[in-house]
Design a protein around this motif. Structure first.
Motif, PDB file in Angstrom:
ATOM      1  N   LEU A   1      -0.023   2.627  -4.481  1.00 10.87           N
ATOM      2  CA  LEU A   1       0.547   4.038  -3.870  1.00 10.87           C
ATOM      3  C   LEU A   1       0.162   3.755  -2.398  1.00 10.87           C
ATOM      4  O   LEU A   1       0.869   4.446  -1.358  1.00 10.87           O
ATOM      5  CB  LEU A   1      -0.627   5.018  -4.351  1.00 10.87           C
ATOM      6  CG  LEU A   1      -0.679   5.450  -5.702  1.00 10.87           C
ATOM      7  CD1 LEU A   1      -1.721   6.355  -6.162  1.00 10.87           C
ATOM      8  CD2 LEU A   1       0.928   6.154  -6.111  1.00 10.87           C
ATOM      9  N   ALA A   2      -0.969   2.819  -1.941  1.00  4.98           N
ATOM     10  CA  ALA A   2      -0.991   2.541  -0.589  1.00  4.98           C
ATOM     11  C   ALA A   2       0.121   1.857  -0.021  1.00  4.98           C
ATOM     12  O   ALA A   2       0.531   2.268   1.161  1.00  4.98           O
ATOM     13  CB  ALA A   2      -2.272   1.724  -0.342  1.00  4.98           C
ATOM     14  N   THR A   3       0.706   0.870  -0.512  1.00  4.98           N
ATOM     15  CA  THR A   3       1.891   0.183  -0.063  1.00  4.98           C
ATOM     16  C   THR A   3       3.016   1.103   0.052  1.00  4.98           C
ATOM     17  O   THR A   3       3.769   1.011   1.100  1.00  4.98           O
ATOM     18  CB  THR A   3       2.155  -1.002  -0.759  1.00  4.98           C
ATOM     19  OG1 THR A   3       2.364  -0.767  -2.109  1.00  4.98           O
ATOM     20  CG2 THR A   3       1.052  -1.880  -0.633  1.00  4.98           C
ATOM     21  N   GLU A   4       3.253   2.006  -1.084  1.00  5.35           N
ATOM     22  CA  GLU A   4       4.423   2.858  -0.796  1.00  5.35           C
ATOM     23  C   GLU A   4       4.223   3.782   0.306  1.00  5.35           C
ATOM     24  O   GLU A   4       5.426   4.286   1.075  1.00  5.35           O
ATOM     25  CB  GLU A   4       4.465   3.544  -2.315  1.00  5.35           C
ATOM     26  CG  GLU A   4       5.399   4.788  -2.473  1.00  5.35           C
ATOM     27  CD  GLU A   4       5.594   5.579  -3.676  1.00  5.35           C
ATOM     28  OE1 GLU A   4       6.137   6.598  -3.666  1.00  5.35           O
ATOM     29  OE2 GLU A   4       4.881   5.134  -4.679  1.00  5.35           O
ATOM     30  N   ALA A   5       2.997   4.162   0.537  1.00  2.00           N
ATOM     31  CA  ALA A   5       2.708   5.283   1.662  1.00  2.00           C
ATOM     32  C   ALA A   5       3.009   4.527   2.957  1.00  2.00           C
ATOM     33  O   ALA A   5       3.832   5.125   3.816  1.00  2.00           O
ATOM     34  CB  ALA A   5       1.497   5.829   1.774  1.00  2.00           C
ATOM     35  N   ILE A   6       2.528   3.192   3.040  1.00  7.12           N
ATOM     36  CA  ILE A   6       2.616   2.644   4.239  1.00  7.12           C
ATOM     37  C   ILE A   6       4.333   2.330   4.533  1.00  7.12           C
ATOM     38  O   ILE A   6       4.777   2.200   5.818  1.00  7.12           O
ATOM     39  CB  ILE A   6       2.073   1.335   4.193  1.00  7.12           C
ATOM     40  CG1 ILE A   6       0.565   1.339   4.220  1.00  7.12           C
ATOM     41  CG2 ILE A   6       2.403   0.365   5.330  1.00  7.12           C
ATOM     42  CD1 ILE A   6      -0.268   0.300   4.004  1.00  7.12           C
TER      43      ILE A   6
ATOM     44  N   GLU B   1       7.119  -5.334  -2.440  1.00  3.88           N
ATOM     45  CA  GLU B   1       8.506  -4.586  -2.622  1.00  3.88           C
ATOM     46  C   GLU B   1       8.697  -3.553  -1.382  1.00  3.88           C
ATOM     47  O   GLU B   1       9.519  -3.289  -0.795  1.00  3.88           O
ATOM     48  CB  GLU B   1       8.727  -4.235  -3.862  1.00  3.88           C
ATOM     49  CG  GLU B   1       8.785  -5.323  -4.801  1.00  3.88           C
ATOM     50  CD  GLU B   1       9.874  -6.463  -4.596  1.00  3.88           C
ATOM     51  OE1 GLU B   1      11.086  -6.153  -3.765  1.00  3.88           O
ATOM     52  OE2 GLU B   1       9.657  -7.538  -4.829  1.00  3.88           O
ATOM     53  N   GLY B   2       7.756  -2.660  -1.385  1.00  6.40           N
ATOM     54  CA  GLY B   2       7.787  -1.364  -0.571  1.00  6.40           C
ATOM     55  C   GLY B   2       7.860  -1.852   0.956  1.00  6.40           C
ATOM     56  O   GLY B   2       8.463  -1.132   1.724  1.00  6.40           O
ATOM     57  N   LEU B   3       7.230  -3.048   1.304  1.00 11.54           N
ATOM     58  CA  LEU B   3       7.164  -3.211   2.682  1.00 11.54           C
ATOM     59  C   LEU B   3       8.699  -3.619   3.313  1.00 11.54           C
ATOM     60  O   LEU B   3       8.774  -3.620   4.426  1.00 11.54           O
ATOM     61  CB  LEU B   3       6.173  -4.325   3.113  1.00 11.54           C
ATOM     62  CG  LEU B   3       4.956  -4.340   2.601  1.00 11.54           C
ATOM     63  CD1 LEU B   3       3.871  -5.320   2.892  1.00 11.54           C
ATOM     64  CD2 LEU B   3       4.336  -2.910   3.510  1.00 11.54           C
ATOM     65  N   GLY B   4       9.476  -3.900   2.187  1.00 13.67           N
ATOM     66  CA  GLY B   4      10.875  -4.515   2.719  1.00 13.67           C
ATOM     67  C   GLY B   4      11.749  -3.081   3.455  1.00 13.67           C
ATOM     68  O   GLY B   4      12.513  -3.353   4.105  1.00 13.67           O
ATOM     69  N   SER B   5      10.991  -1.949   3.230  1.00 11.00           N
ATOM     70  CA  SER B   5      11.782  -0.756   3.886  1.00 11.00           C
ATOM     71  C   SER B   5      11.402  -0.642   5.428  1.00 11.00           C
ATOM     72  O   SER B   5      11.842   0.220   6.169  1.00 11.00           O
ATOM     73  CB  SER B   5      11.500   0.453   3.151  1.00 11.00           C
ATOM     74  OG  SER B   5      10.036   0.745   2.974  1.00 11.00           O
ATOM     75  N   LEU B   6      10.314  -1.436   5.732  1.00 13.42           N
ATOM     76  CA  LEU B   6      10.030  -1.323   7.124  1.00 13.42           C
ATOM     77  C   LEU B   6      10.846  -2.207   8.130  1.00 13.42           C
ATOM     78  O   LEU B   6      10.341  -3.587   8.265  1.00 13.42           O
ATOM     79  CB  LEU B   6       8.735  -1.898   7.270  1.00 13.42           C
ATOM     80  CG  LEU B   6       7.482  -1.197   6.429  1.00 13.42           C
ATOM     81  CD1 LEU B   6       6.209  -1.512   6.607  1.00 13.42           C
ATOM     82  CD2 LEU B   6       7.489   0.286   7.022  1.00 13.42           C
ATOM     83  N   THR B   7      12.094  -1.753   8.289  1.00 14.01           N
ATOM     84  CA  THR B   7      13.108  -2.804   8.728  1.00 14.01           C
ATOM     85  C   THR B   7      12.971  -3.068  10.302  1.00 14.01           C
ATOM     86  O   THR B   7      13.632  -3.715  10.870  1.00 14.01           O
ATOM     87  CB  THR B   7      14.537  -1.948   8.822  1.00 14.01           C
ATOM     88  OG1 THR B   7      14.311  -0.630   9.269  1.00 14.01           O
ATOM     89  CG2 THR B   7      14.817  -1.613   7.245  1.00 14.01           C
ATOM     90  N   ARG B   8      11.794  -2.444  10.903  1.00 12.35           N
ATOM     91  CA  ARG B   8      11.448  -2.774  12.043  1.00 12.35           C
ATOM     92  C   ARG B   8      10.317  -3.638  12.123  1.00 12.35           C
ATOM     93  O   ARG B   8       9.775  -4.149  13.585  1.00 12.35           O
ATOM     94  CB  ARG B   8      11.476  -1.466  13.075  1.00 12.35           C
ATOM     95  CG  ARG B   8      12.601  -0.708  13.348  1.00 12.35           C
ATOM     96  CD  ARG B   8      12.415   0.596  14.083  1.00 12.35           C
ATOM     97  NE  ARG B   8      13.459   1.455  14.219  1.00 12.35           N
ATOM     98  CZ  ARG B   8      13.602   2.528  14.804  1.00 12.35           C
ATOM     99  NH1 ARG B   8      12.549   3.046  15.714  1.00 12.35           N
ATOM    100  NH2 ARG B   8      14.573   3.391  14.817  1.00 12.35           N
TER     101      ARG B   8
END
Length: 264
Positions: free
Chosen positions: A133-138, A164-171
């Motif tokens: 949940l934390a990585t999803e929020a981040i 996996e969720g961190l992959g959406s941080l494209t910057r």
């Protein structure tokens, strides 16, 4: 322009008194409220901060985070110029625990704050079953370029589903995971870099890892086991990936306090 109120133990009432006294000072850009015993779940802080339209840097580190989700969301949605936010906890403080229910509103706030470029969540105390949940929020903080998540100590290593969720941080360019997990082989880092293709600077360490293995083999003649040699080769791959992106793999300095990118 800058105001440091940290480590004064002012509590919620004291901080609100300070903010009310500064209502006419719209020029405040940097505000440090860390370690003041503020129970963020009680609310009111977002309203107090709303009088600072040019606020770019805010530290709320080491305050009472339990149940803070809705208030953090309000702060992120009202501070339209915010570029830096420090939500670092205190593993020795029982009231600094983030609850799983806090993550959804925090994520919504991060998604709304499109000016945010750096997020510090050092010692973010999250229950192991809430880490996803934390990585999803981040991952909803789509504008951040620097993520500093030190001293969480994931005892089982860096699990794929936690990355996996961190992959959406494209910057995202700089990721600091110092003292965050035990690196057994380095393959966790390769997976991290494959998911997060924009990271060019990585800082990490783990309590179970011998960092002399990250150096070139020519400077470390005492490799005695195949496991160590393989680990060194994997870490060389990690370094090579980061260098190809114009960055660096920081292990030698990982055990020291990283320089703050802003001061009050």
């Amino acid at each position: 322009r800058s105001l440091y109120c940290g480590r004064n133990g002012l509590g919620a009432e004291g901080i609100m008194a300070v903010l009310n006294a500064l209502r006419g000072s719209q020029g405040i850009e940097e505000l440090d409220l860390d370690d003041n015993g503020i129970p963020l779940a009680t609310g009111g802080l977002a309203e107090g901060l709303s009088c600072f339209p040019f606020l770019t840097h805010l530290s709320l580190a080491k305050n009472g985070f339990s149940g803070c989700g809705p208030e953090i969301q309000k702060i992120l949605m009202s501070c339209r110029a915010l570029r830096y936010l420090d939500l670092s906890g205190d593993l020795e403080g029982s009231d600094s625990i983030f609850e799983g229910s806090d993550m959804q509103p925090i994520g919504a706030g991060l998604a709304a704050c499109t000016t945010l470029t750096r997020l510090d969540i050092n010692e973010m105390d999250v229950s192991p079953h809430d880490i996803n949940l934390a990585t999803e929020a981040i991952s909803r903080a789509s504008s951040i370029e620097t993520l500093v998540w030190r001293s969480y100590f994931l005892e089982t290593g860096l699990e794929p589903e936690e990355v996996e969720g961190l992959g959406s941080l494209t910057r995202l360019k700089m990721l600091d995971l110092t003292e965050n997990f035990a690196i057994d082989t380095g393959s966790e880092l390769l997976h991290l870099l494959s998911v997060c293709s924009t990271i060019s600077h990585l800082r990490c360490s783990g309590p179970e890892f011998d960092f002399t293995l990250c150096s070139d083999e020519s400077s470390n003649p005492d490799f005695v086991s195949e496991d160590e040699s393989w680990k060194s080769k994997v870490l060389a791959q990690v370094r090579g990936i980061l260098r190809s992106r114009g960055g660096e793999f920081d292990l030698d300095r990982a055990k020291t306090e990283p320089p703050r990118l802003w001061r009050l």
